[in-house]
Design an enzyme around this catalytic site. Structure first.
Site, PDB file in Angstrom:
ATOM      1  N   THR A 171       0.853  -1.192   0.000  1.00 21.58           N
ATOM      2  CA  THR A 171       0.000   0.000   0.000  1.00 21.58           C
ATOM      3  C   THR A 171       0.882   1.234   0.000  1.00 21.58           C
ATOM      4  O   THR A 171       1.875   1.304   0.736  1.00 21.58           O
ATOM      5  CB  THR A 171      -0.957   0.024   1.205  1.00 21.58           C
ATOM      6  OG1 THR A 171      -1.879  -1.069   1.089  1.00 21.58           O
ATOM      7  CG2 THR A 171      -1.745   1.320   1.252  1.00 21.58           C
ATOM      8  N   PHE A 173       1.293   5.089   0.786  1.00 20.92           N
ATOM      9  CA  PHE A 173       0.759   6.087   1.713  1.00 20.92           C
ATOM     10  C   PHE A 173       1.321   7.460   1.381  1.00 20.92           C
ATOM     11  O   PHE A 173       2.461   7.589   0.918  1.00 20.92           O
ATOM     12  CB  PHE A 173       1.130   5.742   3.162  1.00 20.92           C
ATOM     13  CG  PHE A 173       0.370   4.565   3.719  1.00 20.92           C
ATOM     14  CD1 PHE A 173      -0.784   4.752   4.456  1.00 20.92           C
ATOM     15  CD2 PHE A 173       0.818   3.272   3.515  1.00 20.92           C
ATOM     16  CE1 PHE A 173      -1.495   3.671   4.974  1.00 20.92           C
ATOM     17  CE2 PHE A 173       0.127   2.186   4.028  1.00 20.92           C
ATOM     18  CZ  PHE A 173      -1.028   2.386   4.757  1.00 20.92           C
TER      19      PHE A 173
END
Length: 288
Positions: A171, A173
């Site tokens: 992921t 960020f």
């Protein structure tokens, strides 16, 4: 430094925040809109938000909020996502009937449910929140899927580690801060990063820029918009369209390109502002 996140303590956002700013104080928020509002009101110094997962794609709500709020991306970070099966102490795997987690996490652990057909996946609002729930209520037949960070935070027991289907699950960020004003709209005078107040937000060695723009409704408009980068040998690392809220069947393009605040990038933005309806620079930062 106070840093807002969406979700509970122990979430992947919490883990990313502590990796990006090791000495920060994390402020959990129930809703993403609250995270952005806190940054804009300056009740926190910054926020850490997930913007894209390598399997699930863009976090649409956060892309929309970046467009509508006066915030600036200052840093990006890639977190390897490891999903763990976590239960209250004393609970055994063979006793489980339900597993709670965020729908995206459940979807990324399909093989686990295929091998355990008697266990039902149950959507929950947050990965860490699901651990908090099953441990606090000492549920005898339920577990959660979340990070090892969440297991430590709520004293849960990891029954199985690394149950995600794809081990190359990451992921992306963003660290966002309040922008110094409405100069995020690029115009003929140049990049907003050259405006007063923006220089203090630019990290040393910034080599990546995120923008959003809307093309005019005329033939060749997108081609002309993308040509401003091709003509200057600027590489795009991402392009995606999103519906423009409040204006049905109109779209905004989100683009990441691999240049910082230099002359080719400023010239490209000036050129783009001449052929697009609007351009907003979302952030200039170092590529993760």
């Amino acid at each position: 430094m106070k840093v807002a996140i969406q979700g509970e303590r122990g979430s992947f956002s919490h883990e990313a925040a502590e990796q990006m700013l090791p000495s920060c104080t994390v402020i959990p928020c129930a809703r993403s809109a609250e995270v952005f509002d806190r940054v804009q009101r300056e009740s926190v110094a910054a926020a850490v938000i997930p913007i894209e997962n390598s399997l699930a794609g863009t976090v649409a709500e956060h892309a929309d909020l970046l467009l509508t709020h006066e915030v600036f991306i200052q840093k990006e970070f890639l977190l390897r996502i490891v999903h763990n099966l976590i239960a209250a102490p004393g609970v055994k795997l063979n006793a489980l009937r339900n597993v709670l987690s965020h729908p995206v996490a459940l979807d990324q652990c399909r093989n686990f449910f295929r091998h355990h057909p008697r266990i039902e996946p149950v959507p929950f609002y947050d990965t860490a929140g699901s651990v908090k729930h099953v441990v606090a209520n000492r549920l005898p037949d339920a577990a959660a899927i979340a990070s090892r960070h969440a297991a430590r935070e709520y004293s849960g027991k990891i029954l199985q580690a690394g149950i995600e289907d794809d081990k190359r699950n990451f992921t992306r960020f963003f660290l966002i801060r309040k922008s110094p004003g409405k100069t995020g709209i690029a115009g003929k005078k140049g990049s907003p990063a050259s405006a007063p107040g923006y220089q203090r937000l630019l990290p040393r060695g910034a080599n990546k820029t995120s923008i959003a723009f809307k093309v005019k409704n005329q033939p060749g408009a997108l081609f002309k918009s993308l040509s401003v980068f091709a003509l200057r040998d600027i590489s795009l690392s991402k392009i995606e369209s999103r519906p423009l809220r409040g204006r049905p069947w109109e779209y905004v393009f989100y683009v990441d390109f691999l240049r910082g605040d230099d002359e080719p990038a400023r010239n490209a933005l000036r050129h783009l502002s001449e052929v697009a309806e609007f351009v907003k620079v979302l952030g200039i930062y170092r590529a993760a």
